[in-house]
Design an enzyme around this catalytic site. Structure first.
Site, PDB file in Angstrom:
ATOM      1  N   HIS A  85     -97.887  -2.077  71.974  1.00 52.09           N
ATOM      2  CA  HIS A  85     -98.939  -1.634  72.889  1.00 52.09           C
ATOM      3  C   HIS A  85     -98.826  -2.418  74.187  1.00 52.09           C
ATOM      4  CE1 HIS A  85    -102.887  -0.488  74.351  1.00 52.09           C
ATOM      5  NE2 HIS A  85    -103.154  -1.766  74.561  1.00 52.09           N
ATOM      6  N   GLY A 105     -63.319   9.241  88.415  1.00 54.52           N
ATOM      7  CA  GLY A 105     -64.436   9.151  87.470  1.00 54.52           C
ATOM      8  C   GLY A 105     -65.182  10.467  87.317  1.00 54.52           C
ATOM      9  N   GLY A 106     -64.790  11.481  88.088  1.00 57.73           N
ATOM     10  CA  GLY A 106     -65.390  12.806  87.941  1.00 57.73           C
ATOM     11  C   GLY A 106     -66.681  12.979  88.716  1.00 57.73           C
TER      12      GLY A 106
HETATM   13  C1  LIG Z   1     -76.691  17.437  91.079  1.00 58.28           C
HETATM   14  C2  LIG Z   1     -76.342  17.305  89.630  1.00 58.28           C
HETATM   15  C3  LIG Z   1     -77.024  16.415  88.841  1.00 58.28           C
HETATM   16  C4  LIG Z   1     -76.702  16.277  87.504  1.00 58.28           C
HETATM   17  N1  LIG Z   1     -77.414  15.402  86.754  1.00 58.28           N
HETATM   18  C5  LIG Z   1     -77.111  15.235  85.456  1.00 58.28           C
HETATM   19  C6  LIG Z   1     -77.792  14.288  84.672  1.00 58.28           C
HETATM   20  O1  LIG Z   1     -78.714  13.629  85.141  1.00 58.28           O
HETATM   21  N2  LIG Z   1     -77.421  14.120  83.385  1.00 58.28           N
HETATM   22  C7  LIG Z   1     -76.402  14.848  82.837  1.00 58.28           C
HETATM   23  O2  LIG Z   1     -76.075  14.641  81.665  1.00 58.28           O
HETATM   24  N3  LIG Z   1     -75.737  15.775  83.558  1.00 58.28           N
HETATM   25  C8  LIG Z   1     -76.058  15.971  84.850  1.00 58.28           C
HETATM   26  N4  LIG Z   1     -75.357  16.881  85.598  1.00 58.28           N
HETATM   27  C9  LIG Z   1     -74.248  17.620  84.960  1.00 58.28           C
HETATM   28  C10 LIG Z   1     -73.017  16.710  84.888  1.00 58.28           C
HETATM   29  O3  LIG Z   1     -72.711  16.231  86.181  1.00 58.28           O
HETATM   30  C11 LIG Z   1     -71.800  17.427  84.338  1.00 58.28           C
HETATM   31  O4  LIG Z   1     -72.153  18.108  83.151  1.00 58.28           O
HETATM   32  C12 LIG Z   1     -70.740  16.418  84.027  1.00 58.28           C
HETATM   33  O5  LIG Z   1     -70.357  15.711  85.186  1.00 58.28           O
HETATM   34  C13 LIG Z   1     -69.543  17.150  83.414  1.00 58.28           C
HETATM   35  O6  LIG Z   1     -68.416  16.474  83.561  1.00 58.28           O
HETATM   36  P1  LIG Z   1     -67.006  17.001  83.075  1.00 58.28           P
HETATM   37  O7  LIG Z   1     -66.496  15.912  82.226  1.00 58.28           O
HETATM   38  O8  LIG Z   1     -67.061  18.347  82.456  1.00 58.28           O
HETATM   39  O9  LIG Z   1     -66.191  17.191  84.425  1.00 58.28           O
HETATM   40  P2  LIG Z   1     -66.330  16.566  85.876  1.00 58.28           P
HETATM   41  O10 LIG Z   1     -66.994  15.260  85.867  1.00 58.28           O
HETATM   42  O11 LIG Z   1     -66.865  17.624  86.760  1.00 58.28           O
HETATM   43  O12 LIG Z   1     -64.816  16.261  86.232  1.00 58.28           O
HETATM   44  C14 LIG Z   1     -63.866  17.241  86.483  1.00 58.28           C
HETATM   45  C15 LIG Z   1     -62.827  16.634  87.382  1.00 58.28           C
HETATM   46  O13 LIG Z   1     -61.682  17.476  87.436  1.00 58.28           O
HETATM   47  C16 LIG Z   1     -61.139  17.417  88.738  1.00 58.28           C
HETATM   48  N5  LIG Z   1     -60.291  18.611  88.916  1.00 58.28           N
HETATM   49  C17 LIG Z   1     -60.687  19.902  88.919  1.00 58.28           C
HETATM   50  N6  LIG Z   1     -59.614  20.707  89.077  1.00 58.28           N
HETATM   51  C18 LIG Z   1     -58.525  19.914  89.179  1.00 58.28           C
HETATM   52  C19 LIG Z   1     -57.137  20.149  89.362  1.00 58.28           C
HETATM   53  N7  LIG Z   1     -56.648  21.386  89.483  1.00 58.28           N
HETATM   54  N8  LIG Z   1     -56.313  19.086  89.426  1.00 58.28           N
HETATM   55  C20 LIG Z   1     -56.778  17.822  89.315  1.00 58.28           C
HETATM   56  N9  LIG Z   1     -58.097  17.543  89.139  1.00 58.28           N
HETATM   57  C21 LIG Z   1     -58.951  18.574  89.075  1.00 58.28           C
HETATM   58  C22 LIG Z   1     -62.379  17.379  89.620  1.00 58.28           C
HETATM   59  O14 LIG Z   1     -62.088  16.827  90.892  1.00 58.28           O
HETATM   60  C23 LIG Z   1     -63.315  16.483  88.809  1.00 58.28           C
HETATM   61  O15 LIG Z   1     -63.234  15.129  89.176  1.00 58.28           O
HETATM   62  C24 LIG Z   1     -75.656  17.051  86.939  1.00 58.28           C
HETATM   63  C25 LIG Z   1     -74.952  17.958  87.741  1.00 58.28           C
HETATM   64  C26 LIG Z   1     -75.299  18.092  89.061  1.00 58.28           C
HETATM   65  C27 LIG Z   1     -74.532  19.064  89.903  1.00 58.28           C
END
Ligand SMILES: Cc1cc2nc3c(=O)[nH]c(=O)nc-3n(C[C@H](O)[C@H](O)[C@H](O)COP(=O)(O)OP(=O)(O)OC[C@H]3O[C@@H](n4cnc5c(N)ncnc54)[C@H](O)[C@@H]3O)c2cc1C
Length: 475
Positions: A448, A43-44
C-alpha cells in the site's frame, strides 16, 4: 562501383530489427559466422523511429502537461512554452545512446553488420548495395528475414502529393505544427495526437470507425474519447478522408465524409497513422522462393518457416502482431527450434499497451472478443479512482475490467485504462501465465499504496460462480 566476390556465411540476417539483432548476437556468440544486412536503422525501428523515441517524446509532453498543472500541486511555474528543438535534442540523445549500445553488442558478439540494401538474386543469396558504394553477394546457409513494416499512406486523392508526415517525421519536428490533422485513431495516431496537443498544437483526429482504438471494448473507447476531448483534441468519428489539397507543413485542405455530409477542414500538417505496409517489395523474394500472403506479408508457418527451405521470417514482416515484444518472441521461437526445441506461435499470451496518458493496457480477452467467440464470463469493473494510489497522484480517470471464466476461476482477460496501466497488466499477466485462479490476486497482500493494490478490490467484485456454470452471458 566496386563489385566484390561472393561471401558465404552460416547465418545471414536481413534487417536488424528486434528479432534479427538478437538472433545475430546469439548465433555469433556460439561461433557461427553471422552477418546482418541493415539498410539504415541500427537496431531496427523500435530504438530509432518507433517505440522508444515516441515514448521519449510522450514523456516530454507529460512534463509540459505537469508544468501547466503546477499550481494544482502547489508548485508555481511561469508561463509554459515548448521548444521542439529541445524536445528533439533529448530524443536524439537517447537514440544516439541506443545506437552505441547496439554497436557495442555487435562488436562483443562478433556478428558482422553491413549497412546496405539487400535483394535476393538466387535462393539464400542476396546482393547488397552497401553504403560505401560497393556491391556484395552474400550467400547464407540459413537465412532470416526481419525487414519490418513502414507507415502506410492510403491511396486517397491528393494525400501522397501532400507529403504527409509519418511517425518518422513527427518525431523529428523542430517546430510545432499549428494544426495537426491525424489520420487514424489507432495506437500510433493516438499517442502522437495527445503528445502534440500537450506541446500546444491544435489537433484533429480523423477516425473512420465508430470508436477510437477499434479493437477495444466500447466502454474503454468511450472513456478514452472523453479523456481526449477534455484535453481539447478534436476527434471526428465515422469520418472518412476523401481528398487532400495542399502540402503538409504549409497548408492542407482535407475534404471529409461525415455522417452529416461532406465538409472541409484546414490544417497546417497532416500525419498518416493509418496502418502499416510490410517492407517486402524490392527484396525480390521470388528469386528465393519466398511467397507473400495477399497483404504482402511473408507467408510463414507456426514455426516461422517461409515457403523456401532454410529461410525464416520474424517480426512485423512475418505478419506477427506488430509489437517489439512479439518480434523478440519470434526470435526465441526460431532460435529454440534450431537448438532442438519445439515452439510455435500458437496460443501466445500477447499483452498490449497504448502509451496514452493515462495508459490503456490489455492482456487476454476483451469483453467484445469473448462475446464474439461465444465465451461466457464473469465480469468485474472498478473505477481507477478506487485505487488510492491514484489519489496521491491526482490521476483518477479510467477504470479496470476483468473477465473470469464461468466454469473455472481462470482469468480470461484484463483491461486497464488508468495511470500505470501497463505495469498493472503485467501483474495480471504473470498470474495468467502461472495459470493461477483469480482468487490468488484477490487474496494477495499488495503493498500500500501501489496501483497493484487495486487488483484486490477488482477481483473481489467478480460474481461467485453459479452452480450451473452460467455467468455474464455473451450479449
Ligand atoms: C510510432 C510507433 C510506436 C510504436 N510503439 C510501440 C511500443 O510502444 N511497443 C511495441 O511493442 N511496439 C511498438 N511499435 C511497433 C514496433 O515498433 C514494431 O512492431 C517493431 O519495431 C517490429 O520490429 P521488427 O523486428 O519486425 O522490425 P524492424 O524493427 O522494423 O526492423 C526491420 C529492419 O529491416 C531493415 N530493412 C528493411 N528492408 C531491408 C532491406 N531490403 N535490406 C536491408 N535492411 C532492410 C529496416 O531498415 C529495419 O531496420 C511502434 C511502432 C510505431 C510506428
Amino acid at each position: 562501383m566496386v563489385v566484390l566476390e561472393k561471401q558465404n556465411y552460416e547465418i545471414l540476417i536481413i534487417g536488424s530489427g528486434e528479432a534479427g539483432k538478437f538472433l545475430a548476437w546469439t548465433m555469433a556468440k556460439t561461433g557461427r559466422r553471422t552477418v546482418v544486412v541493415e539498410r539504415k536503422l541500427i537496431g531496427g525501428s523500435c530504438p530509432n523511429i518507433a517505440c522508444l523515441p515516441s515514448k521519449n517524446i510522450i514523456h516530454s509532453a507529460k512534463v509540459a502537461e505537469l508544468a501547466r498543472r503546477g499550481a494544482e500541486f502547489g508548485v508555481n511555474t511561469g508561463p509554459v512554452t515548448v521548444e521542439m528543438t529541445g524536445v528533439r535534442a533529448r530524443k536524439r540523445k537517447m537514440v544516439d545512446g541506443m545506437i552505441d549500445i547496439h554497436l557495442d553488442r555487435y562488436k562483443a558478439s562478433g556478428a558482422e553488420l553491413i549497412l546496405g540494401e539487400a535483394r535476393f538474386v538466387a535462393p539464400k543469396t542476396v546482393e547488397v548495395k552497401s553504403h560505401d558504394g560497393g556491391v556484395l553477394t552474400i550467400q547464407g546457409d540459413q537465412v532470416f528475414l526481419n525487414v519490418g513494416t513502414r507507415a502506410a499512406v492510403p491511396d486517397i486523392p491528393g494525400l501522397r502529393s501532400a507529403k504527409p508526415l509519418t511517425h518518422v517525421e513527427v518525431l523529428e519536428l523542430d517546430r510545432l505544427p499549428e494544426h495537426l490533422l491525424v489520420l487514424g485513431g489507432g495506437f500510433v495516431g493516438l499517442e502522437l495526437a495527445q503528445a502534440m496537443r500537450r506541446f500546444g498544437s491544435e489537433v484533429t483526429v480523423l477516425q473512420q470507425g465508430a470508436q477510437l482504438a477499434d479493437r477495444e471494448d466500447p466502454d474503454i473507447a468511450a472513456e478514452l474519447l472523453s479523456l481526449f476531448q477534455d484535453e481539447g483534441i478534436n476527434v471526428l468519428l465515422n469520418t472518412e478522408l476523401l481528398k487532400v489539397k495542399g502540402l503538409s507543413g504549409r497548408q492542407v485542405k482535407a475534404r471529409l465524409g461525415t455522417p452529416q455530409g461532406e465538409r472541409t477542414i484546414e490544417a497546417s500538417h497532416i500525419l498518416a497513422a493509418a496502418g502499416r505496409t510490410p517492407n517486402t517489395q524490392g527484396l525480390d523474394l521470388e528469386n528465393a522462393g519466398v511467397e507473400l500472403d495477399t497483404r504482402g506479408y511473408i507467408r510463414v508457418n507456426e514455426r516461422l518457416q517461409t515457403t523456401a527451405p532454410s529461410i525464416w521470417a520474424m517480426g512485423d514482416c512475418a505478419g506477427s502482431p506488430h509489437f517489439t515484444h512479439v518480434s523478440f518472441d519470434d526470435f526465441r521461437i526460431v532460435h529454440d527450434n534450431l537448438s532442438g526445441g519445439n515452439r510455435t506461435t500458437q496460443d501466445r499470451l500477447i499483452p498490449f499497451c497504448l502509451f496514452s496518458d493515462p495508459e490503456l493496457a490489455r492482456v487476454g480477452l476483451s469483453e467484445t472478443e469473448a462475446q464474439n467467440r461465444g465465451i461466457s464470463y464473469r465480469l468485474a469493473k472498478l473505477p481507477i479512482a478506487a485505487v488510492l494510489r491514484t489519489r496521491t497522484l491526482s490521476e483518477t480517470r479510467g477504470f479496470l475490467k476483468a473477465l473470469v471464466s464461468t466454469t473455472s476461476d481462470d482469468i480470461l482477460g484484463f483491461t486497464a485504462l488508468g495511470v500505470n496501466a501497463g505495469e498493472m497488466m503485467s501483474v495480471v499477466q504473470t498470474a495468467m501465465l502461472a495459470k493461477q485462479p483469480y482468487t490468488v490476486l484477490r487474496d494477495a497482500i499488495f503493498a500500500h499504496p501501489t496501483m497493484a493494490e487495486g487488483l484486490g478490490g477488482l477481483f473481489a467484485s467478480i460474481p461467485a460462480r453459479s452452480k450451473t456454470g452460467a455467468g455474464a452471458v455473451p450479449g
